[in-house]
Design a protein around this motif. Structure first.
Motif, mmCIF file in Angstrom:
data_model
loop_
_atom_site.group_PDB
_atom_site.id
_atom_site.type_symbol
_atom_site.label_atom_id
_atom_site.label_comp_id
_atom_site.label_asym_id
_atom_site.label_seq_id
_atom_site.Cartn_x
_atom_site.Cartn_y
_atom_site.Cartn_z
ATOM 1 N N LEU A 1 42.837 -32.447 57.501
ATOM 2 C CA LEU A 1 44.093 -33.020 57.024
ATOM 3 C C LEU A 1 45.021 -31.935 56.480
ATOM 4 O O LEU A 1 46.167 -32.202 56.162
ATOM 5 N N ALA B 1 43.681 -30.341 52.173
ATOM 6 C CA ALA B 1 43.547 -31.765 51.875
ATOM 7 C C ALA B 1 42.093 -32.157 52.109
ATOM 8 O O ALA B 1 41.549 -31.930 53.186
ATOM 9 N N LEU C 1 39.187 -35.213 51.725
ATOM 10 C CA LEU C 1 38.925 -36.646 51.595
ATOM 11 C C LEU C 1 37.604 -36.804 50.856
ATOM 12 O O LEU C 1 36.563 -36.326 51.322
ATOM 13 N N ARG D 1 39.689 -41.172 48.854
ATOM 14 C CA ARG D 1 40.902 -40.642 48.229
ATOM 15 C C ARG D 1 41.171 -39.226 48.748
ATOM 16 O O ARG D 1 40.246 -38.435 48.943
ATOM 17 N N ILE D 2 42.422 -38.924 48.923
ATOM 18 C CA ILE D 2 42.820 -37.598 49.390
ATOM 19 C C ILE D 2 43.184 -36.741 48.182
ATOM 20 O O ILE D 2 43.961 -37.162 47.324
ATOM 21 N N HIS D 3 42.630 -35.525 48.139
ATOM 22 C CA HIS D 3 42.942 -34.555 47.086
ATOM 23 C C HIS D 3 43.640 -33.374 47.751
ATOM 24 O O HIS D 3 43.132 -32.808 48.715
#
Length: 145
Positions: free
Chosen positions: A41, A115, A117, A122-124
């Motif tokens: 991502l 990015a 997951l 949740r995406i950090h």
């Protein structure tokens, strides 16, 4: 995007005039594009950061040196020497009455965005730090050229 705010803080720390009159310093981003990565991502964002300073009351060289100092940490890959002619930093300056300048500097910047997951979906997002070069060694090598 973290670099515009970081550069603003560095310029204001290096040049008291900009700290005392922050309204003189305007930053804006143009020409941005995203280079996504396969299978992640994360991506790399490329953009031109325009730095506009109104009625700067010092020699523009002070501004240029403050910018180069910041670039040594935050975008060292655009600093020379380069094998191909490049223009990663451009500027225009208009002399005003007496010793004041309107200055526009444009700098080509990149930021790598990571990015991740997590198991909950949740995406950090995190901005990857730039690789650092040994400034002491670079100064020694540069002095011998």
């Amino acid at each position: 995007m973290e670099k515009p705010a970081s550069l603003r803080a560095a310029l204001q720390a290096a040049l008291p005039e900009l700290a005392e009159h922050p309204e003189k310093l305007r930053l804006f981003v143009t020409g941005g594009h995203i280079e996504p990565n396969k299978a992640t991502l994360g991506y790399k964002q490329h953009y031109i950061l325009s730095i506009f300073i109104e009625e700067f009351a010092q020699d523009p060289a002070y501004l240029h040196v403050a910018l180069i100092h910041w670039l040594q940490t935050h975008q060292p890959d655009i600093l020379g020497p380069h094998k191909q002619p490049q223009k990663p930093i451009t500027f225009e300056a208009e002399p005003l009455e007496s010793d004041r300048w309107d200055i526009l500097i444009e700098v080509q910047l990149t930021e790598t965005i990571l990015a991740i997951l997590d198991p909950a979906g949740r995406i950090h997002i995190q901005t990857k730090a730039e690789p650092q070069y040994n400034q002491e060694l670079a100064g020694i090598i540069g002095a011998n050229r």
